[in-house]
Design a protein around this motif. Structure first.
Motif, PDB file in Angstrom:
ATOM      1  N   HIS A  24      -3.551  -6.545 -12.371  1.00 53.05           N
ATOM      2  CA  HIS A  24      -4.056  -5.466 -12.275  1.00 53.05           C
ATOM      3  C   HIS A  24      -5.001  -5.154 -13.505  1.00 53.05           C
ATOM      4  O   HIS A  24      -4.585  -5.707 -14.619  1.00 53.05           O
ATOM      5  CB  HIS A  24      -2.894  -4.235 -12.696  1.00 53.05           C
ATOM      6  N   TYR A  35      -6.880  -4.744  -8.338  1.00 55.77           N
ATOM      7  CA  TYR A  35      -5.516  -4.518  -7.887  1.00 55.77           C
ATOM      8  C   TYR A  35      -5.179  -5.360  -6.652  1.00 55.77           C
ATOM      9  O   TYR A  35      -5.333  -4.989  -5.510  1.00 55.77           O
ATOM     10  CB  TYR A  35      -5.066  -3.016  -7.619  1.00 55.77           C
ATOM     11  N   LYS A  37      -3.101  -7.900  -3.810  1.00 51.86           N
ATOM     12  CA  LYS A  37      -1.998  -7.870  -2.876  1.00 51.86           C
ATOM     13  C   LYS A  37      -0.869  -7.907  -3.611  1.00 51.86           C
ATOM     14  O   LYS A  37       0.107  -7.059  -3.062  1.00 51.86           O
ATOM     15  CB  LYS A  37      -2.356  -8.939  -1.740  1.00 51.86           C
ATOM     16  N   SER A  40       0.380  -5.155  -5.455  1.00 55.05           N
ATOM     17  CA  SER A  40       0.594  -4.082  -4.627  1.00 55.05           C
ATOM     18  C   SER A  40       1.936  -4.224  -4.026  1.00 55.05           C
ATOM     19  O   SER A  40       2.764  -3.314  -3.870  1.00 55.05           O
ATOM     20  CB  SER A  40      -0.567  -4.198  -3.410  1.00 55.05           C
ATOM     21  N   ASN A  46      -0.134   0.927  -2.158  1.00 55.83           N
ATOM     22  CA  ASN A  46      -1.419   0.275  -1.470  1.00 55.83           C
ATOM     23  C   ASN A  46      -2.709   0.505  -2.343  1.00 55.83           C
ATOM     24  O   ASN A  46      -2.817   1.371  -3.243  1.00 55.83           O
ATOM     25  CB  ASN A  46      -1.691   0.673  -0.137  1.00 55.83           C
ATOM     26  N   LYS A  47      -3.560  -0.371  -2.047  1.00 59.20           N
ATOM     27  CA  LYS A  47      -4.825  -0.259  -3.154  1.00 59.20           C
ATOM     28  C   LYS A  47      -5.510   0.901  -3.105  1.00 59.20           C
ATOM     29  O   LYS A  47      -6.111   1.455  -4.139  1.00 59.20           O
ATOM     30  CB  LYS A  47      -5.680  -1.276  -2.878  1.00 59.20           C
TER      31      LYS A  47
END
Length: 465
Positions: A24, A35, A37, A40, A46-47
Motif C-alpha cells: 500500500h 494498492y 491485489k 486488497s 477492492n481497489k
C-alpha cells in the motif's frame, strides 16, 4: 517539502499484483496511489474503495497518529517487522506484520509505503483456542436409538470410560461421532477436566501445528508464547476430528506426542509433559484411509486401542421415528410451536430415504420444515426440501405443490405463500442441508451444487446460514 510520485508503468502494476505480499503506497497528500491485489485480499477492500482516498477515509483510526503510513509520511518514522491490528471502514478487524517507511527522493519525502503479511486468521485462532474450552455437554443418556446397531456402539463406548486408552471413532459425516466422544469423556474420571475438540480439516497445515502444540515468542513472524491444545487439555480429553486430513509429517509428530506423553512448542528447546486422552475420528472406513495413505499405519494402531464405528442412519432406520420425535420437540421448544409430529406419509417417506447426511441431515430437515409451518400442524411433505421430495413419488392424498384441491382438503389454504417467498425458503433449506452434508465445507458443497464458491458464500450471508 513534498514532491509528486511519478506514475507507475502498467507492467510494474501487474508485477505488484502478482506477488504474494500486500503493498500500500500513499503520495505526499496522504492519498492511496498503489494498492495491490494481495493487500486488497488482506484488508477485504477492492481497489476502487481505496485508490485516491485518504487513509482516514479508509480506516477507522481515531487520529492520524494511529496510522503508521501517515506517521512515516509526516515525520519519517520507520517500523520493521511490526505487528499491527486495525479496522477497515467496514469495521472488520485486520492483523498484519508490517514494514512501514517513507519514500524519499532528493532528500524529500514524496510518500510512504507499507508492506504487509497477513496474520489475521492466526491471531483470531490463537485468541479463540486460548479462550474456549469446548466443555463436553453430551452424555450417553442423550444418545437416541433402540436399534441393535446403535446399542452395541453405546455399550462398547461405555466400557471405554473405565480407562484412558486412545479411542478411534469412525463413521460418516453427521452420524454423531462427537456426541460419542463427549459421552466417553463425561463418563470417565476425566470429566471434571477440559474437553477440547479440533477439526483437523478446518485449518491449513501451516496453522494446525501451532494450534496443536503451541509456540514460543519469536518462533515465526508474529508468534507469541501460546500453549497449544495439548497443554490446554491437560488432564482431560482432546478430540481430533477428521485426523486423516493431517499430512504425514504432522501425523508423525502426533504419534510421538502420544507415545512420549510430551510435546514441544514450535521454536522451543524443551519438552513439556502432558496427560491427555486422545479421541480421534475419521469420516470413512479407517482401512480405506490406510489404503489411500491418508492415515499412517503406526498412528492408526496407536489410536485404535479402542475402535468404535457409528452406523449410518440408513442402517438403523428403526431409530428414525425416535429421532424425528426428539427433533420435533426440540424445535417446538425453540420456536414456541406445538407441532404434533409427522404425517404418516412423511414417516413412510423418511423410512424410504437413504439419508446421505445421516442424523444431522434429519435434524436440519425437520428444523427447515418447522420454519415453514405457520401454525400448529403436522409436518407434511410440502414442508420438505424440493430435492428430497423429487426422489420419491408422493402419495396422492398428501399435499403437493400445485394441488390446490389437496390444500383445501387439508384445510391449509393459509400455507400458500407468495412464490418468491416460497422459492427463497426452499433455497435456504436446501443450501442448509447440503452444507450440513459436507460439514460446512464451502468448496465441496459449491462443487456439488454446480456453482462458484463466491456464489455460495453470497447465499450463506444472504440467508445467515
Amino acid at each position: 517539502m513534498f514532491k509528486e510520485i511519478p506514475q507507475l508503468p502498467g507492467v510494474y502494476r501487474q508485477l505488484l499484483d502478482a506477488i504474494d505480499i500486500g503493498i500500500h503506497v500513499i503520495n505526499h497528500e496522504g492519498k492511496s496511489i498503489i494498492y495491490n491485489k494481495k493487500m486488497s485480499e488482506i484488508e477485504d477492500m477492492n481497489k476502487e474503495e481505496v485508490l485516491n482516498k485518504t487513509i482516514m477515509d479508509i480506516f477507522l483510526f481515531n487520529s492520524e497518529e494511529e496510522s503508521r503510513l501517515l506517521q512515516a509520511l509526516s515525520n519519517g518514522s520507520v517500523h520493521r517487522n511490526a505487528k499491527q491490528t486495525y479496522f477497515n471502514f467496514k469495521g472488520q478487524e485486520i492483523t498484519t506484520i508490517n514494514d512501514t517507511f517513507p519514500l524519499v527522493h532528493n532528500d524529500m519525502r514524496i510518500g510512504a509505503v507499507e508492506i504487509a503479511k497477513d496474520i489475521t486468521k492466526l491471531e483470531r485462532l490463537t485468541r479463540e483456542t486460548s479462550r474456549e474450552k469446548h466443555d463436553a455437554k453430551f452424555t450417553f443418556e442423550q444418545i437416541i436409538g433402540e436399534s441393535s446397531a446403535i446399542k452395541e456402539v453405546v455399550y462398547n463406548a461405555q466400557r471405554a470410560t473405565r480407562t484412558s486408552s486412545s479411542v478411534l471413532i469412525s463413521g460418516e459425516t453427521g452420524t454423531g461421532k462427537e456426541l460419542f466422544a463427549q459421552s466417553i469423556h463425561n463418563g470417565s474420571h476425566r470429566s471434571a477436566k477440559p474437553f477440547i475438540s479440533q477439526n483437523c480439516a478446518a485449518l491449513p497445515d501451516s496453522l494446525i501445528e501451532g494450534i496443536l502444540f503451541g509456540s514460543v515468542k519469536g518462533a515465526f513472524t508474529g508468534a507469541t508464547d501460546h500453549p497449544g491444545l495439548f497443554e490446554q487439555a491437560d488432564g482431560g480429553t482432546l478430540m481430533l476430528d477428521e485426523i486423516n486430513s493431517l499430512n504425514a509429517s504432522l501425523q508423525a509428530k502426533l504419534l510421538r506426542a502420544i507415545q512420549e506423553k510430551s510435546i514441544r512448542r514450535i521454536g522451543d528447546t524443551k519438552n513439556r509433559t502432558i496427560d491427555v486422552r486422545i479421541i480421534a475420528t475419521v469420516n470413512e472406513d479407517p482401512l480405506l484411509s490406510l489404503e489411500k495413505n491418508r492415515l499412517r499405519e503406526d498412528l492408526y494402531y496407536r489410536l485404535s486401542v479402542v475402535s468404535l464405528t457409528v452406523p449410518p442412519l440408513r442402517k438403523r432406520k428403526e431409530d428414525i421415528s425416535l429421532l424425528a420425535d426428539h427433533f420435533v420437540q426440540k424445535y417446538n421448544h425453540r420456536f414456541q410451536l406445538h407441532v404434533p409430529g409427522l404425517t404418516d406419509e412423511v414417516s413412510h417417506f423418511f423410512k424410504q430415504y437413504d439419508w446421505p447426511g445421516n442424523v444431522r441431515e434429519l435434524e436440519h430437515m425437520i428444523e427447515g420444515a418447522m420454519n415453514l409451518i405457520d401454525y400448529d400442524e403436522p409436518i407434511h411433505t410440502i414442508h420438505l426440501p424440493v430435492h428430497v421430495r423429487k426422489k420419491f413419488p408422493l402419495p396422492a392424498n398428501d399435499m403437493t405443490i400445485g394441488d390446490s384441491n389437496s390444500l383445501k382438503q387439508k384445510g391449509v389454504e393459509s400455507a400458500v405463500k407468495p412464490l418468491h417467498t416460497y422459492i427463497e425458503e426452499v433455497e435456504k433449506m436446501y443450501l442448509a442441508n447440503v452444507l450440513s452434508i459436507y460439514n460446512g465445507n464451502i468448496s465441496q458443497a459449491a462443487e456439488k451444487l454446480g456453482i462458484k464458491r463466491q456464489s455460495l458464500q453470497y447465499r450463506r450471508r444472504k440467508y445467515n446460514l
